[in-house]
Design a protein around this motif. Sequence first.
Motif, PDB file in Angstrom:
ATOM      1  N   SER A   7       0.831  -1.218   0.000  1.00 52.68           N
ATOM      2  CA  SER A   7       0.000   0.000   0.000  1.00 52.68           C
ATOM      3  C   SER A   7       0.856   1.255   0.000  1.00 52.68           C
ATOM      4  N   LYS A   8       1.928   1.225   0.795  1.00 55.54           N
ATOM      5  CA  LYS A   8       2.825   2.390   0.839  1.00 55.54           C
ATOM      6  C   LYS A   8       3.431   2.627  -0.533  1.00 55.54           C
ATOM      7  N   ILE A   9       3.835   1.540  -1.193  1.00 56.46           N
ATOM      8  CA  ILE A   9       4.448   1.674  -2.527  1.00 56.46           C
ATOM      9  C   ILE A   9       3.412   2.180  -3.527  1.00 56.46           C
ATOM     10  N   ARG A  10       2.193   1.649  -3.442  1.00 54.93           N
ATOM     11  CA  ARG A  10       1.152   2.115  -4.355  1.00 54.93           C
ATOM     12  C   ARG A  10       0.923   3.620  -4.196  1.00 54.93           C
ATOM     13  N   GLU A  11       0.786   4.025  -2.941  1.00 49.54           N
ATOM     14  CA  GLU A  11       0.501   5.434  -2.656  1.00 49.54           C
ATOM     15  C   GLU A  11       1.595   6.347  -3.235  1.00 49.54           C
ATOM     16  N   ALA A  12       2.857   5.949  -3.004  1.00 50.86           N
ATOM     17  CA  ALA A  12       3.976   6.774  -3.492  1.00 50.86           C
ATOM     18  C   ALA A  12       4.070   6.728  -5.012  1.00 50.86           C
ATOM     19  N   ALA A  13       3.813   5.559  -5.600  1.00 50.24           N
ATOM     20  CA  ALA A  13       3.878   5.436  -7.068  1.00 50.24           C
ATOM     21  C   ALA A  13       2.789   6.294  -7.701  1.00 50.24           C
ATOM     22  N   GLU A  14       1.588   6.255  -7.111  1.00 47.94           N
ATOM     23  CA  GLU A  14       0.478   7.031  -7.684  1.00 47.94           C
ATOM     24  C   GLU A  14       0.726   8.537  -7.595  1.00 47.94           C
ATOM     25  N   LYS A  15       1.376   8.954  -6.528  1.00 47.25           N
ATOM     26  CA  LYS A  15       1.693  10.375  -6.362  1.00 47.25           C
ATOM     27  C   LYS A  15       2.562  10.843  -7.533  1.00 47.25           C
ATOM     28  N   GLU A  16       3.596  10.045  -7.854  1.00 49.11           N
ATOM     29  CA  GLU A  16       4.479  10.404  -8.980  1.00 49.11           C
ATOM     30  C   GLU A  16       3.729  10.303 -10.301  1.00 49.11           C
ATOM     31  N   GLU A  17       2.979   9.222 -10.473  1.00 52.98           N
ATOM     32  CA  GLU A  17       2.286   9.016 -11.752  1.00 52.98           C
ATOM     33  C   GLU A  17       1.224  10.094 -11.988  1.00 52.98           C
ATOM     34  N   TYR A  18       0.598  10.552 -10.894  1.00 53.76           N
ATOM     35  CA  TYR A  18      -0.399  11.633 -11.048  1.00 53.76           C
ATOM     36  C   TYR A  18       0.266  12.838 -11.709  1.00 53.76           C
ATOM     37  N   GLU A  19       1.459  13.163 -11.211  1.00 53.76           N
ATOM     38  CA  GLU A  19       2.204  14.302 -11.795  1.00 53.76           C
ATOM     39  C   GLU A  19       2.584  14.001 -13.242  1.00 53.76           C
ATOM     40  N   ASN A  20       2.986  12.749 -13.517  1.00 52.68           N
ATOM     41  CA  ASN A  20       3.366  12.391 -14.887  1.00 52.68           C
ATOM     42  C   ASN A  20       2.205  12.586 -15.859  1.00 52.68           C
ATOM     43  N   TYR A  21       1.027  12.098 -15.434  1.00 52.35           N
ATOM     44  CA  TYR A  21      -0.147  12.177 -16.321  1.00 52.35           C
ATOM     45  C   TYR A  21      -0.779  13.573 -16.339  1.00 52.35           C
ATOM     46  N   HIS A  22      -0.357  14.444 -15.424  1.00 51.12           N
ATOM     47  CA  HIS A  22      -0.918  15.800 -15.394  1.00 51.12           C
ATOM     48  C   HIS A  22       0.161  16.830 -15.671  1.00 51.12           C
ATOM     49  N   GLY A  23       0.947  16.599 -16.719  1.00 48.32           N
ATOM     50  CA  GLY A  23       1.878  17.636 -17.149  1.00 48.32           C
ATOM     51  C   GLY A  23       3.323  17.221 -17.352  1.00 48.32           C
ATOM     52  N   ARG A  24       3.779  16.200 -16.631  1.00 48.59           N
ATOM     53  CA  ARG A  24       5.207  15.856 -16.784  1.00 48.59           C
ATOM     54  C   ARG A  24       5.490  15.089 -18.079  1.00 48.59           C
ATOM     55  N   MET A  25       4.504  14.351 -18.604  1.00 54.26           N
ATOM     56  CA  MET A  25       4.719  13.637 -19.868  1.00 54.26           C
ATOM     57  C   MET A  25       4.310  14.541 -21.028  1.00 54.26           C
TER      58      MET A  25
ATOM     59  N   ASP B 195       2.928  15.751 -24.785  1.00 51.21           N
ATOM     60  CA  ASP B 195       1.690  15.422 -25.519  1.00 51.21           C
ATOM     61  C   ASP B 195       1.918  14.205 -26.410  1.00 51.21           C
ATOM     62  N   GLU B 196       3.108  14.151 -27.027  1.00 51.99           N
ATOM     63  CA  GLU B 196       3.423  13.015 -27.913  1.00 51.99           C
ATOM     64  C   GLU B 196       3.407  11.712 -27.116  1.00 51.99           C
ATOM     65  N   TRP B 197       3.989  11.754 -25.937  1.00 52.07           N
ATOM     66  CA  TRP B 197       4.047  10.567 -25.071  1.00 52.07           C
ATOM     67  C   TRP B 197       2.625  10.158 -24.656  1.00 52.07           C
ATOM     68  N   MET B 198       1.837  11.123 -24.229  1.00 50.36           N
ATOM     69  CA  MET B 198       0.452  10.836 -23.802  1.00 50.36           C
ATOM     70  C   MET B 198      -0.327  10.217 -24.964  1.00 50.36           C
ATOM     71  N   ASP B 199      -0.069  10.737 -26.162  1.00 52.34           N
ATOM     72  CA  ASP B 199      -0.749  10.233 -27.352  1.00 52.34           C
ATOM     73  C   ASP B 199      -0.335   8.785 -27.644  1.00 52.34           C
ATOM     74  N   ASP B 200       0.967   8.498 -27.487  1.00 51.07           N
ATOM     75  CA  ASP B 200       1.480   7.140 -27.725  1.00 51.07           C
ATOM     76  C   ASP B 200       0.887   6.136 -26.732  1.00 51.07           C
ATOM     77  N   LEU B 201       0.475   6.609 -25.564  1.00 48.58           N
ATOM     78  CA  LEU B 201      -0.034   5.701 -24.526  1.00 48.58           C
ATOM     79  C   LEU B 201      -1.537   5.462 -24.619  1.00 48.58           C
ATOM     80  N   LYS B 202      -2.224   6.275 -25.469  1.00 50.19           N
ATOM     81  CA  LYS B 202      -3.691   6.191 -25.537  1.00 50.19           C
ATOM     82  C   LYS B 202      -4.189   4.772 -25.776  1.00 50.19           C
TER      83      LYS B 202
END
Length: 221
Positions: free
Chosen positions: A80-98, A100-107
């Motif tokens: 759970s601790k790992i999930r929580e920390a991973a999601e915190k980083e991924e939230y930032e990745n999916y909300h601006g750090r990645m 547009d091209e990358w986001m498009d490739d992941l669709k």
Amino acid sequence: MKDKGFTPYNGQTFSEKESEKRAQAYYEFMDKRRSIRFFSDKPVSKNIIEQIIMTASSAPSGAHKQPWTFCAINNKEIKSKIREAAEKEEYENYHGRMSDEWMDDLKAFGTDWNKEFIDIAPWIIIIFRKSYDMIDGEKKKNYYVQESVGIAAGMLISAIHNAGLVTLTHTPSPMNFMSKILDRPANEKPFLLLPVGYPTEDAVVPILERKGVDDVIVYYS
Ligand code: IYR
């Protein structure tokens, strides 16, 4: 490694016909492997996890240093601790750090910042790479660490598939938080996180095609 001399190689060889049959059967088996995002909570025994990790650890490595540690976690609180920390980083990745091209490739893969599978899968394996070893308080250098650990990770994925289990290569970025949560020493850096378990009965995978012979092989005969 201490110089222990040489011993006769005792691996198996096959007739050409048998070799062809085995090569094709293994390709067909491996081609069925898919990255899975839908995990069941059905338990997997520690013995299975140990066997697949030891298969990975039989990988070739620079100067046979085996520059890896596999952390196998089935403790709910730690997951759970790992999930929580991973999601915190991924939230930032999916909300601006990645980009547009990358986001498009992941669709096509339907991924998002939610990493529920870390809680649900019975085990997660986190591979750490060791750029050096500490032996009797002395730093001992390892070689081709990235290549060696990449090969071991591939063998782990094959062993998971061979055991009838599924996985997903997850690289939350940045992933230093895993060193902290798991209290790893300074010579170990996180490399890859793999949930391991059974797929849910209604697990789906994206429809994709793999590159063909002419796309990936260039013969020089
Ligand atoms: N690390 C993110 C994003 C991601 C990146 C690639 I490249 C993928 O093939 C899949 C996901 C995540 O795990 O969601």
